[in-house]
Design an enzyme around this catalytic site. Structure first.
Site, PDB file in Angstrom:
ATOM      1  N   THR A 105      33.693  27.722  24.309  1.00  7.92           N
ATOM      2  CA  THR A 105      35.093  27.765  23.889  1.00  7.92           C
ATOM      3  C   THR A 105      35.879  28.701  24.796  1.00  7.92           C
ATOM      4  O   THR A 105      35.462  29.833  25.043  1.00  7.92           O
ATOM      5  CB  THR A 105      35.203  28.249  22.432  1.00  7.92           C
ATOM      6  OG1 THR A 105      34.486  27.348  21.588  1.00  7.92           O
ATOM      7  CG2 THR A 105      36.659  28.323  21.982  1.00  7.92           C
ATOM      8  N   SER A 163      38.797  36.253  40.497  1.00 14.36           N
ATOM      9  CA  SER A 163      38.539  37.062  39.312  1.00 14.36           C
ATOM     10  C   SER A 163      39.807  37.803  38.923  1.00 14.36           C
ATOM     11  O   SER A 163      40.500  38.356  39.781  1.00 14.36           O
ATOM     12  CB  SER A 163      37.410  38.066  39.595  1.00 14.36           C
ATOM     13  OG  SER A 163      37.097  38.798  38.432  1.00 14.36           O
ATOM     14  N   GLN A 165      38.514  38.994  46.453  1.00 14.51           N
ATOM     15  CA  GLN A 165      39.217  40.193  46.934  1.00 14.51           C
ATOM     16  C   GLN A 165      40.609  39.876  47.460  1.00 14.51           C
ATOM     17  O   GLN A 165      41.472  40.756  47.503  1.00 14.51           O
ATOM     18  CB  GLN A 165      38.393  40.875  48.028  1.00 14.51           C
ATOM     19  CG  GLN A 165      38.728  42.341  48.247  1.00 14.51           C
ATOM     20  CD  GLN A 165      38.539  43.198  47.013  1.00 14.51           C
ATOM     21  OE1 GLN A 165      39.498  43.779  46.504  1.00 14.51           O
ATOM     22  NE2 GLN A 165      37.314  43.278  46.502  1.00 14.51           N
ATOM     23  N   CYS A 219      29.529  46.905  43.201  1.00  8.01           N
ATOM     24  CA  CYS A 219      28.332  46.342  42.578  1.00  8.01           C
ATOM     25  C   CYS A 219      27.068  47.069  43.006  1.00  8.01           C
ATOM     26  O   CYS A 219      26.016  46.882  42.418  1.00  8.01           O
ATOM     27  CB  CYS A 219      28.225  44.852  42.915  1.00  8.01           C
ATOM     28  SG  CYS A 219      29.579  43.879  42.225  1.00  8.01           S
ATOM     29  N   ASN A 267      35.066  42.477  50.849  1.00  5.14           N
ATOM     30  CA  ASN A 267      35.407  43.454  49.829  1.00  5.14           C
ATOM     31  C   ASN A 267      35.115  44.893  50.238  1.00  5.14           C
ATOM     32  O   ASN A 267      35.545  45.822  49.550  1.00  5.14           O
ATOM     33  CB  ASN A 267      34.648  43.140  48.534  1.00  5.14           C
ATOM     34  CG  ASN A 267      33.154  43.005  48.749  1.00  5.14           C
ATOM     35  OD1 ASN A 267      32.714  42.155  49.523  1.00  5.14           O
ATOM     36  ND2 ASN A 267      32.382  43.834  48.085  1.00  5.14           N
ATOM     37  N   HIS A 294      40.324  40.612  37.181  1.00  4.90           N
ATOM     38  CA  HIS A 294      40.409  42.073  37.133  1.00  4.90           C
ATOM     39  C   HIS A 294      40.689  42.707  38.496  1.00  4.90           C
ATOM     40  O   HIS A 294      40.916  43.915  38.586  1.00  4.90           O
ATOM     41  CB  HIS A 294      39.141  42.670  36.511  1.00  4.90           C
ATOM     42  CG  HIS A 294      37.951  42.731  37.412  1.00  4.90           C
ATOM     43  ND1 HIS A 294      37.563  43.884  38.051  1.00  4.90           N
ATOM     44  CD2 HIS A 294      37.051  41.778  37.755  1.00  4.90           C
ATOM     45  CE1 HIS A 294      36.471  43.635  38.753  1.00  4.90           C
ATOM     46  NE2 HIS A 294      36.143  42.376  38.599  1.00  4.90           N
ATOM     47  N   GLY A 342      34.369  36.438  38.754  1.00  2.53           N
ATOM     48  CA  GLY A 342      34.076  36.010  40.110  1.00  2.53           C
ATOM     49  C   GLY A 342      32.613  35.696  40.347  1.00  2.53           C
ATOM     50  O   GLY A 342      32.279  34.751  41.073  1.00  2.53           O
TER      51      GLY A 342
END
Length: 380
Positions: free
Chosen positions: A237, A199, A179, A325, A151, A201, A71
């Site tokens: 890649t 994102s 979120q 974070c 979030n 996860h 994200g």
């Protein structure tokens, strides 16, 4: 006592089916998707199939999906990419005071580079005012970046209404949906966004993979240069196993979305009911009518958040004080500061509970009892 994980907004456990499909992929699919021989074409087929699943989940074209490392990179690509591509048209950006730091710090860096950024305020619910946005728009505004759902407190902004407003303005419209993705049904055309960040996860997929939706014809410069991957928009890649795992997580999230929303609402109501029954002094932070269903941010009168979190951890309950974070930092939540002011009690007594995969009624009951016990110990 087994730990009860109530911090799914920070990150979520990987779903067993995601782990399985990634394990199978890592042992069987190893070609470079850019190679023209058979082994490479096999990897490309897996990559294309995953891209199709993911693009369909937001009503986009497969060609509009740019895979990123998560994200934060998706947010950075949206903001820096737009600023650099459109700087000859204008150097004004609009965002809000409660964005994720991946957005705020990108905007701060652009300010150092000579761009002008307007940070819209929010009210005590964490909601912006559309009139503030209207008043902030200028002829040289090239980017509006406003998150879908916060979030920390879960407040959902009026993204579709903003999209309608910007139909008659040339600014690029970006929303950080990290979120919300997998929790709320999102459609990029209904929202009217040009760019959208996610994102994996956050929805029981692997860490280190996300995507930026980029509407066709949107001007954006790449952050990473090198090869011609992702239609020359993001060199490197592709991480095929992670992308396939992401697609499986998206499939599972789409299938269970309605059930999860109802389940999380029940968990939320149960916790608040038990706090009321115990006559605990509290209030919720955010907008109850416009909120992500898996987030519950609560302020407890007379509590100290650090002691609160430590005692809950000792009781086997994992919750947080806000954005992951900034975990470990003594700085108050910038979201709560924007909502209540620098001297507000909420900065020192609020916790964030967030629900997700693997929880059940028994765990919620045990966690709620632990919360009640700790609050009563400290306040009574």
């Amino acid at each position: 006592m087994n730990d009860i994980y109530l911090d799914h907004a920070a990150t979520s456990p990987m779903h067993p089916e995601v782990i399985q499909v990634m394990t199978d992929t890592m042992s069987q699919v190893y070609g470079n998707p850019s190679s023209i021989y058979g082994i490479g074409r096999e990897s490309r087929k897996y990559l294309d199939d995953a891209r199709a699943v993911i693009s369909k989940s937001i009503g986009a074209k497969a060609s509009e999906i740019v895979f990123t490392s998560g994200g934060s990179e998706a947010d950075n690509l949206a903001i820096f990419g737009t600023a650099h591509a459109r700087q000859q048209e204008g150097r004004h950006i609009i965002t809000t005071q409660i964005e994720h730091h991946a957005v705020l710090r990108a905007c701060e860096r652009l300010e150092n580079d000579g761009f002008e950024v307007t940070y819209l305020p929010v009210d005590s619910r964490g909601m912006i005012a559309i009139d503030d946005l209207k008043n902030a728009l200028r002829n040289d505004t090239i980017l509006v970046t406003i998150m879908y759902g916060n979030n920390e407190v879960g407040t959902v902004q009026p993204i579709a209404e903003i999209g309608q407003l910007l139909k008659n303005h040339p600014a690029t419209f970006h929303t950080d949906a990290v979120q919300a993705y997998g929790i709320e049904q999102l459609n990029v055309d209904e929202l009217g966004v040009d760019l959208l960040s996610t994102s994996a996860h956050k929805l029981n997929g692997p860490k280190g993979i996300g995507f930026l939706y980029e509407r066709a014809s949107t001007k954006i410069d790449p952050l990473l240069v090198g090869g011609d991957q992702e239609r020359k928009r993001r060199a490197s890649t592709e991480n095929v196993p992670a992308i396939i795992g992401f697609a499986k997580a998206v499939e599972l999230a789409q299938q269970s979305m309605q059930v999860k929303q109802q389940q999380f609402e029940q968990y939320r109501n149960f916790i608040l009911q038990k706090l009321d029954e115990a006559q605990i002094s509290y209030h919720t932070n955010g907008d109850a009518l416009h909120a992500l269903p898996h987030l519950l941010n609560i302020s407890f009168k007379g509590m100290d958040v650090e002691s609160f979190l430590v005692n809950l951890d000792m009781a086997g309950v994992a919750v947080s004080s806000g954005s992951a974070c900034t975990a470990g930092s003594l700085d108050p939540s910038h979201v709560l500061v924007a909502m209540y002011g620098k001297g507000a009690e909420e900065l020192r007594n609020s916790i964030r509970i967030s629900f997700g995969y693997g929880l059940d009624d028994v765990q919620i009951e045990r966690a709620t009892q632990s919360i009640v016990t700790v609050v009563e110990r400290f306040t009574k």
